[in-house]
Design an enzyme around this catalytic site. Structure first.
Site, short mmCIF file in Angstrom:
data_model
loop_
_atom_site.label_atom_id
_atom_site.label_comp_id
_atom_site.label_asym_id
_atom_site.label_seq_id
_atom_site.Cartn_x
_atom_site.Cartn_y
_atom_site.Cartn_z
N ARG A 150 0.12 7.59 -2.64
CA ARG A 150 0.57 8.61 -1.69
C ARG A 150 2.04 8.95 -1.89
O ARG A 150 2.45 10.10 -1.71
CB ARG A 150 0.31 8.12 -0.26
CG ARG A 150 -1.07 8.51 0.25
CD ARG A 150 -1.41 7.79 1.53
NE ARG A 150 -1.80 6.40 1.24
CZ ARG A 150 -2.09 5.52 2.18
NH1 ARG A 150 -2.01 5.87 3.45
NH2 ARG A 150 -2.45 4.30 1.86
N TRP A 151 2.84 7.94 -2.26
CA TRP A 151 4.25 8.19 -2.55
C TRP A 151 4.37 9.21 -3.68
O TRP A 151 5.17 10.15 -3.61
CB TRP A 151 4.92 6.88 -2.94
CG TRP A 151 6.40 6.97 -3.17
CD1 TRP A 151 7.39 6.76 -2.26
CD2 TRP A 151 7.04 7.31 -4.41
NE1 TRP A 151 8.62 6.94 -2.86
CE2 TRP A 151 8.43 7.28 -4.17
CE3 TRP A 151 6.57 7.62 -5.68
CZ2 TRP A 151 9.36 7.55 -5.17
CZ3 TRP A 151 7.50 7.91 -6.68
CH2 TRP A 151 8.87 7.88 -6.42
N ASP B 71 0.83 -1.20 0.00
CA ASP B 71 0.00 0.00 0.00
C ASP B 71 0.87 1.25 0.00
O ASP B 71 1.94 1.27 0.62
CB ASP B 71 -0.89 -0.02 1.25
CG ASP B 71 -2.06 0.94 1.14
OD1 ASP B 71 -2.31 1.46 0.03
OD2 ASP B 71 -2.73 1.17 2.17
N ASN C 188 -10.37 -3.32 -6.75
CA ASN C 188 -9.57 -2.38 -7.55
C ASN C 188 -10.20 -2.03 -8.89
O ASN C 188 -9.80 -1.04 -9.52
CB ASN C 188 -8.16 -2.93 -7.77
CG ASN C 188 -7.27 -2.85 -6.55
OD1 ASN C 188 -6.29 -3.58 -6.43
ND2 ASN C 188 -7.61 -1.97 -5.60
N TRP C 189 -11.16 -2.84 -9.33
CA TRP C 189 -11.85 -2.51 -10.58
C TRP C 189 -12.60 -1.19 -10.48
O TRP C 189 -12.94 -0.58 -11.50
CB TRP C 189 -12.84 -3.62 -10.96
CG TRP C 189 -12.18 -4.90 -11.36
CD1 TRP C 189 -12.17 -6.07 -10.67
CD2 TRP C 189 -11.46 -5.16 -12.57
NE1 TRP C 189 -11.47 -7.04 -11.35
CE2 TRP C 189 -11.02 -6.52 -12.52
CE3 TRP C 189 -11.11 -4.38 -13.68
CZ2 TRP C 189 -10.28 -7.09 -13.55
CZ3 TRP C 189 -10.36 -4.95 -14.69
CH2 TRP C 189 -9.96 -6.30 -14.63
#
Length: 229
Positions: free
Chosen positions: A21-22, A17, A65-66
Site C-alpha cells: 500500500r505504501w 504490514d 505468503n507462498w
C-alpha cells in the site's frame, strides 16, 4: 502509598504490514515498497537494541505468503538475502542474536545456508534477540508443539508451551500491527493469549524507532490483569 513502577516490555512482536500500500499510494512498484520495508526493519532493530528489549519478533514471511505472485516471492527472497549479507556484521558486533521461527528450511538452499550461518555466527550474543518468522504459521506451530507434547506424556498448556518455537524467549508482552489492519493473521496465536496489542495506521515503511518508543511508553501505562481484577 508508593507509586507503582511502569511496566517494562521485554518482548515485542510486530506484524509488518503495508509495504504494498505504501508503494501503491506513491505509484511505485510493489518491490520498492518491500525495499523500504527492509529499511524500516533496520531502524526498528537498532531502536529495540538501544531501548533494551530482550526480544523483538518480526513477521517476515508467512506460510500463506507462498500464494503471492512468483515474482513477488522471488523479490522477497532476494531482499532477505541482501539484508543478511549487508546487516549481519553490524548486528553481530552489537550483540544481537538471530533466531528463526517457522520452517525456514522450506526455502531455497542458498537462503537456508545464509540463515543458518547467521544464526551460528550470532548464537553466543547476549543482547537483543531478533526473532524472524519465516515460512511461519501459528496454527502449524501449535500443532507441532502438541504432537511433541503428546509423545512425551499428558498434553497440558505447560507441555505445549514448552515445545513452541518461542519456548526459550520471554513471554510476549506487546504485539504491534501496522497499516490499520486489525487481525493477527495466524501469528503467535498461543503466545498472544494475554498480550497487549497496538494497531496503528502507520504503514510499515514509515515506521520508525520513535513509533516503537511511543508504543513502549503506551504499554508501560497499561494495567495487565491476566483475566483477574
Amino acid at each position: 502509598m508508593a507509586k507503582e513502577e511502569p511496566v517494562q516490555a521485554r518482548h515485542v512482536a510486530i506484524i509488518m504490514d503495508g509495504n504494498g500500500r505504501w508503494a501503491k499510494k506513491r505509484h511505485l512498484p510493489r518491490a520498492l515498497g518491500h525495499q523500504r520495508g527492509v529499511e524500516a526493519v533496520r531502524r526498528v532493530v537498532r531502536g529495540a537494541r538501544e531501548m533494551g528489549l530482550e526480544a523483538l519478533t518480526l513477521y517476515a514471511f508467512s506460510t500463506e505468503n507462498w500464494r503471492r505472485p512468483e515474482e513477488e516471492v522471488s523479490d522477497l527472497m532476494g531482499l532477505m538475502k541482501r539484508f543478511i549479507l549487508s546487516d549481519l556484521d553490524e548486528f553481530a558486533k552489537a550483540g544481537v542474536r538471530l533466531k528463526i521461527i517457522g520452517d525456514y528450511k522450506g526455502f531455497q538452499a542458498d537462503v537456508v545456508e545464509l540463515v543458518e550461518g547467521a544464526m551460528a555466527r550470532t548464537a553466543g550474543n547476549t543482547g537483543t534477540t531478533l526473532v524472524v518468522a519465516l515460512n511461519y504459521g501459528s496454527q502449524d506451530e501449535i500443532a507441532r508443539a502438541a504432537a511433541k507434547a503428546a509423545a512425551e506424556g499428558p498434553i497440558t498448556p505447560e507441555s505445549i508451551a514448552a515445545h513452541l518455537d518461542t519456548a526459550d524467549l520471554p513471554p510476549l508482552d506487546l504485539l504491534i500491527r501496522t497499516s490499520g489492519e486489525v487481525r493477527l493473521s495466524n501469528f503467535l496465536l498461543w503466545q498472544a493469549a494475554y498480550t497487549e496489542m497496538l494497531f496503528t495506521d502507520v504503514l510499515w515503511p514509515d515506521f520508525t524507532a520513535e513509533h516503537l518508543r511511543d508504543a513502549l511508553e503506551a504499554f508501560s501505562t497499561r494495567e495487565r490483569r491476566y483475566g483477574g481484577r
